[in-house]
Design an enzyme around this catalytic site. Structure first.
Site, PDB file in Angstrom:
ATOM      1  CB  THR A  29      10.431 -14.784   2.052  1.00  0.00           C
ATOM      2  OG1 THR A  29       9.846 -15.544   0.996  1.00  0.00           O
ATOM      3  CG2 THR A  29      11.716 -15.420   2.527  1.00  0.00           C
ATOM      4  CB  CYS A  30       7.231 -11.052   0.755  1.00  0.00           C
ATOM      5  SG  CYS A  30       8.405 -11.152  -0.599  1.00  0.00           S
ATOM      6  CG  ASN A  31       7.578 -14.071  -3.036  1.00  0.00           C
ATOM      7  OD1 ASN A  31       8.205 -13.467  -2.203  1.00  0.00           O
ATOM      8  ND2 ASN A  31       8.033 -14.265  -4.247  1.00  0.00           N
ATOM      9  NE  ARG A  32      10.586 -20.353  -1.280  1.00  0.00           N
ATOM     10  CZ  ARG A  32      10.852 -20.515  -2.593  1.00  0.00           C
ATOM     11  NH1 ARG A  32      11.333 -19.525  -3.287  1.00  0.00           N
ATOM     12  NH2 ARG A  32      10.667 -21.656  -3.186  1.00  0.00           N
ATOM     13  CD  GLU A  95      13.853 -12.108  -6.371  1.00  0.00           C
ATOM     14  OE1 GLU A  95      13.292 -11.027  -6.194  1.00  0.00           O
ATOM     15  OE2 GLU A  95      13.259 -13.194  -6.400  1.00  0.00           O
ATOM     16  CD  GLN A  97      13.237  -9.395  -2.378  1.00  0.00           C
ATOM     17  OE1 GLN A  97      12.867  -9.557  -3.529  1.00  0.00           O
ATOM     18  NE2 GLN A  97      12.593  -8.646  -1.524  1.00  0.00           N
TER      19      GLN A  97
END
Length: 140
Positions: A29-32, A95, A97
């Site tokens: 994902t965007c941060n993992r 979250e 998301q």
């Protein structure tokens, strides 16, 4: 470190082509980035293989990732997988998301295949998809 959508298929093929791994899953994902795999060679060799893959695929010197990776094996890996799937391990606890990005957009099209055809499903992947509390519709 993230894998773009156009890279995922090649990345997964490259990862599972390594002889030490039986099966693998990439969640990006965007941060993992999460790499989940099973190996008959033991946890330490499997974890080293995953770190080597990240370095090789992203063309980084091997020592670049030292101290930046979380390594989970056996029961700790399953616990971590549940935390990720339930968003307890997100930047913002609760979250949803990551559930939307990972489970709904990427995983659900493959859930039937994973739960039916792939032995890694018996080790925690498929049950973790149920963590968010979604219940199947009642049958009449």
């Amino acid at each position: 470190m993230a894998f773009g959508e156009s890279q995922l298929s090649d990345a997964l093929s490259t990862l599972v082509d390594r002889e030490i791994l039986d099966e693998a899953l990439i969640v990006s994902t965007c941060n993992r980035v999460e790499l989940i795999a099973s190996t008959p060679a033991g946890a330490d060799r499997g974890l080293d293989c995953l770190a080597d893959f990240l370095s090789d695929f992203h063309q980084l010197p091997p020592d670049t990732l030292n101290g930046h990776l979380y390594r989970h094996a056996d029961n700790n890996a399953i616990k971590h997988l549940f935390r990720v799937a339930s968003s307890l391990d997100s930047l913002v606890v609760g979250e949803s998301q990551i559930l939307g990005q990972v489970v709904i957009q990427q995983c659900l099209p493959f859930v039937r295949r994973i739960t039916c055809d792939v032995p890694i499903a018996a080790g925690g992947v498929e049950p973790s998809l149920r963590v968010p509390g979604r219940r199947p519709a009642a049958r009449a």
